[in-house]
Write an enzyme that holds these catalytic residues in place. Structure first.
Site, short mmCIF file in Angstrom:
data_model
loop_
_atom_site.label_atom_id
_atom_site.label_comp_id
_atom_site.label_asym_id
_atom_site.label_seq_id
_atom_site.Cartn_x
_atom_site.Cartn_y
_atom_site.Cartn_z
N GLN A 189 84.22 48.22 -58.09
CA GLN A 189 84.17 49.43 -58.89
C GLN A 189 85.37 49.50 -59.84
O GLN A 189 86.52 49.50 -59.40
CB GLN A 189 84.18 50.66 -57.97
CG GLN A 189 84.21 52.00 -58.68
CD GLN A 189 83.08 52.17 -59.67
OE1 GLN A 189 83.30 52.15 -60.88
NE2 GLN A 189 81.86 52.29 -59.18
N ARG A 215 86.13 52.03 -61.87
CA ARG A 215 86.63 53.39 -62.06
C ARG A 215 87.91 53.57 -61.25
O ARG A 215 87.93 53.34 -60.05
CB ARG A 215 85.58 54.40 -61.59
CG ARG A 215 86.00 55.85 -61.82
CD ARG A 215 85.11 56.78 -61.02
NE ARG A 215 83.77 56.89 -61.54
CZ ARG A 215 83.39 57.80 -62.43
NH1 ARG A 215 84.28 58.64 -62.92
NH2 ARG A 215 82.14 57.85 -62.84
N GLY A 234 71.04 70.14 -54.44
CA GLY A 234 70.81 68.82 -53.89
C GLY A 234 71.17 67.74 -54.91
O GLY A 234 71.48 68.04 -56.07
N GLU A 257 79.44 56.22 -57.69
CA GLU A 257 80.59 56.58 -56.87
C GLU A 257 80.92 58.07 -56.98
O GLU A 257 81.22 58.73 -55.98
CB GLU A 257 81.82 55.75 -57.28
CG GLU A 257 83.03 56.06 -56.41
CD GLU A 257 84.28 55.32 -56.88
OE1 GLU A 257 85.28 55.39 -56.14
OE2 GLU A 257 84.25 54.71 -57.95
N ARG A 275 78.86 60.54 -57.68
CA ARG A 275 77.86 61.30 -56.94
C ARG A 275 78.08 61.20 -55.43
O ARG A 275 77.93 62.18 -54.70
CB ARG A 275 76.45 60.78 -57.30
CG ARG A 275 75.89 61.32 -58.60
CD ARG A 275 74.69 60.52 -59.07
NE ARG A 275 75.09 59.29 -59.73
CZ ARG A 275 74.33 58.22 -59.83
NH1 ARG A 275 73.14 58.19 -59.27
NH2 ARG A 275 74.76 57.16 -60.47
N ASN A 330 80.02 51.50 -65.88
CA ASN A 330 81.30 52.06 -66.32
C ASN A 330 81.32 52.23 -67.83
O ASN A 330 81.72 53.28 -68.35
CB ASN A 330 82.43 51.12 -65.88
CG ASN A 330 83.76 51.81 -65.79
OD1 ASN A 330 83.87 52.90 -65.25
ND2 ASN A 330 84.79 51.19 -66.33
#
Length: 295
Positions: free
Chosen positions: A51, A53, A72, A93, A95, A127
């Site tokens: 990842q 981020r 939800g 990620e 979320r 990204n």
């Protein structure tokens, strides 16, 4: 419409929906397997080691968590199956973190298969496609896709739906001094400021102009004026040179610079003879130039 046109706009969705990553739905035991949309315990999902981020704004994360608690999770995350009831996050990620913050124990997820290189590519492409992403982070992601996923700029253009000159302009940001890159990363200056500084010769001169931008809160246009003032002696010298280019050839040079994503030198003597020299700074740039010339 040719295949090149169809490729533009290809991004993470296209990668995730390819036959290489989407296989089936359930196995004979009834367990969720690749290809399924499943409700997966958050505790069974590990982080994506690829990842890119490195920062998620806390306030934005809390707002998303409140929305998830009320409505939800509308868009599932994407995971890869690592073993029995074990999964690794591919994308989503923010979320995932917000769902955990909202107190959810499970969340909907697409289950895919992907090797490590596909994981890295998917994470980087996602990204890049985030609208709020900082220009320097985009430049770093482009560069990682080229270097770590062994993509040419032509292939990268297909992956992310960006033309090659745009990609080249982003990657050029990584050649700026560290101080300028930090200012861009921290949003102290914009992409426009940084692109103006690229045209200044010498690291010290670039940092000097950066200091002016920060102290005087210069706009992009004001920064471009400062750069033109610094470069004017060189421009004046070229104009006084007997072999200086007429305006039509200067326009051509600028178009070639943009087309190839690198500096192009156009020379012509008083008899009309001359040459065009395309410079490159790496093997990747040479491959890119070759692909443009030979297609």
């Amino acid at each position: 419409m040719n295949s090149k046109k169809r490729a533009l706009g290809r991004g993470l969705d296209a990668i995730l929906q390819s036959p290489e990553t989407d296989i089936t739905s359930r196995d004979i035991s009834g367990e969720f397997v690749v290809g399924a949309i499943a409700e997966i315990p958050i505790a069974n999902i590990s982080a994506n080691p690829f990842q890119p981020r490195d920062f998620i704004e806390e306030e934005s994360l809390r707002e998303l968590a409140e929305s998830i608690a009320e409505q939800g999770l509308i868009q599932p995350v994407t995971v890869r199956k690592m073993g029995y009831d074990r999964y690794q996050l591919i994308s989503g990620e923010r979320r995932l973190r917000a769902a955990s913050l909202a107190g959810l124990l499970k969340l909907p997820a697409y289950i895919r298969v992907a090797n490590d290189q596909q994981m890295l590519e998917m994470a980087l492409v996602e990204n890049i496609q985030r609208q709020e992403l900082n220009p320097l982070a985009i430049a770093i992601s482009f560069n990682r896709l080229i270097e770590e996923c062994s993509l040419t700029q032509e292939q990268l253009s297909d992956r992310v739906g960006k033309n090659r000159s745009t990609i080249a302009n982003y990657i050029r940001l990584l050649k700026l001094p560290a101080a300028v890159q930090v200012a861009l990363r921290d949003n102290a200056i914009s992409m426009g400021h940084a692109r103006a500084l690229i045209n200044v010769d010498g690291e010290q001169a670039q940092i000097s102009i950066l200091t002016q931008i920060l102290k005087k809160d210069l706009s992009v246009r004001q920064t471009e004026d400062v750069v033109r003032t610094i470069n004017r002696p060189h421009i004046q010298k070229a104009q006084n040179h007997p072999n200086s280019l007429p305006e039509v050839l200067q326009t051509l040079k600028q178009a070639l610079d943009q087309h190839f994503g690198t500096a192009v030198e156009v020379k012509r003597n008083t008899k009309g003879k001359g040459s065009i020299v395309i410079t490159f700074r790496s093997d990747d740039e040479l491959k890119h130039i070759s692909s443009v010339l030979l297609k």
